[in-house]
Design a protein around this motif. Sequence first.
Motif, PDB file in Angstrom:
ATOM      1  N   ALA A 204      15.168  73.863-101.541  1.00  9.73           N
ATOM      2  CA  ALA A 204      15.141  72.406-101.652  1.00  9.73           C
ATOM      3  C   ALA A 204      14.307  71.754-100.561  1.00  9.73           C
ATOM      4  N   TYR A 205      14.288  72.347 -99.362  1.00  7.66           N
ATOM      5  CA  TYR A 205      13.746  71.618 -98.216  1.00  7.66           C
ATOM      6  C   TYR A 205      12.669  72.341 -97.426  1.00  7.66           C
ATOM      7  N   LYS A 206      12.504  73.646 -97.638  1.00 11.47           N
ATOM      8  CA  LYS A 206      11.689  74.419 -96.691  1.00 11.47           C
ATOM      9  C   LYS A 206      10.211  74.009 -96.674  1.00 11.47           C
ATOM     10  N   GLU A 207       9.703  73.470 -97.769  1.00  9.82           N
ATOM     11  CA  GLU A 207       8.289  73.086 -97.793  1.00  9.82           C
ATOM     12  C   GLU A 207       8.021  71.807 -97.019  1.00  9.82           C
ATOM     13  N   ASP A 208       9.018  70.936 -96.921  1.00  6.80           N
ATOM     14  CA  ASP A 208       8.804  69.645 -96.257  1.00  6.80           C
ATOM     15  C   ASP A 208      10.129  69.101 -95.730  1.00  6.80           C
ATOM     16  N   PRO A 209      10.674  69.685 -94.662  1.00  9.59           N
ATOM     17  CA  PRO A 209      11.959  69.204 -94.134  1.00  9.59           C
ATOM     18  C   PRO A 209      11.937  67.727 -93.750  1.00  9.59           C
ATOM     19  N   LYS A 210      10.832  67.257 -93.186  1.00  9.13           N
ATOM     20  CA  LYS A 210      10.775  65.861 -92.765  1.00  9.13           C
ATOM     21  C   LYS A 210      10.804  64.921 -93.962  1.00  9.13           C
ATOM     22  N   GLY A 211      10.060  65.259 -95.000  1.00  6.46           N
ATOM     23  CA  GLY A 211      10.071  64.428 -96.202  1.00  6.46           C
ATOM     24  C   GLY A 211      11.427  64.444 -96.879  1.00  6.46           C
ATOM     25  N   PHE A 212      12.066  65.608 -96.869  1.00  5.67           N
ATOM     26  CA  PHE A 212      13.391  65.714 -97.472  1.00  5.67           C
ATOM     27  C   PHE A 212      14.394  64.868 -96.691  1.00  5.67           C
ATOM     28  N   ARG A 213      14.294  64.883 -95.378  1.00  2.00           N
ATOM     29  CA  ARG A 213      15.185  64.069 -94.543  1.00  2.00           C
ATOM     30  C   ARG A 213      14.975  62.582 -94.816  1.00  2.00           C
TER      31      ARG A 213
END
Length: 252
Positions: free
Chosen positions: A37-46
């Motif tokens: 779910a998040y590994k490609e873009d942790p900041k965008g997911f946050r």
Amino acid sequence: MEIAYQLYTSRKALPLTGQFPFLKSIGYDHIEVWPGAYKEDPKGFRRALDEAGLDAPSVFIADPGEADDLQEWIAAAQILGGKTIVRPGLAPANRPAEADGWKRLAERLSKEAEIARAAGLNFAWHNHDFEFQPLADGSRPIDLIVGHSDPLVRLELDCGWVFQAGGDIETELKRFADRIIAIHAKDAAPLGTVEEDGWLAHGDGVIDWVALLPAIEASNAKLAVVEHDEPADWEYVAKRSYESLAQLFGGR
């Protein structure tokens, strides 16, 4: 007891972040995430979490493999605002056949838990059914993991997998009460059911959650996580499960 939604449940309904307004409208404040779910873009997911008024206190990281990858997962979890990182299991090919292999895994998890603590994070192991199935010598992997690891290695006890392993959920809740930091409140159809891999929305299955409530509350669990591996209707599962758990825990 706080209630969270494991986003793996609806992994096939993309985009994942597009699900957030619906989950918030049901009543969820917390989600549990898995690496896909998040590994490609942790900041965008946050950012998407923040915009929806959600948080991710529990963060699944990768299975333990040969790579020394913990620091990168810690960094991602910190971006997400996680409080606990969870090793979610082992693929069949990587599961030790003998007790010594599980003891070595316990030692590794102990070291990782120390590293996580230094970074301000809790560390947990998430079970499936195989940890509750005896090895050739009669020992169980779950007992080897707990018995040979530091108490910093906590458990996220998946009650549904205990059931599918043929185990007694109440017994395991009591046995590991001090180590349990969260549960997967995963409901199940009668053993042998093949539809939806034998899973149901919380409250629709055969597990007696009311009977289990005293053991759940006597443990150190602070989070109850909704999950269904193969839902025919993930929105129904999310809504029905939240309502059932809120009722179980007295509206919390």
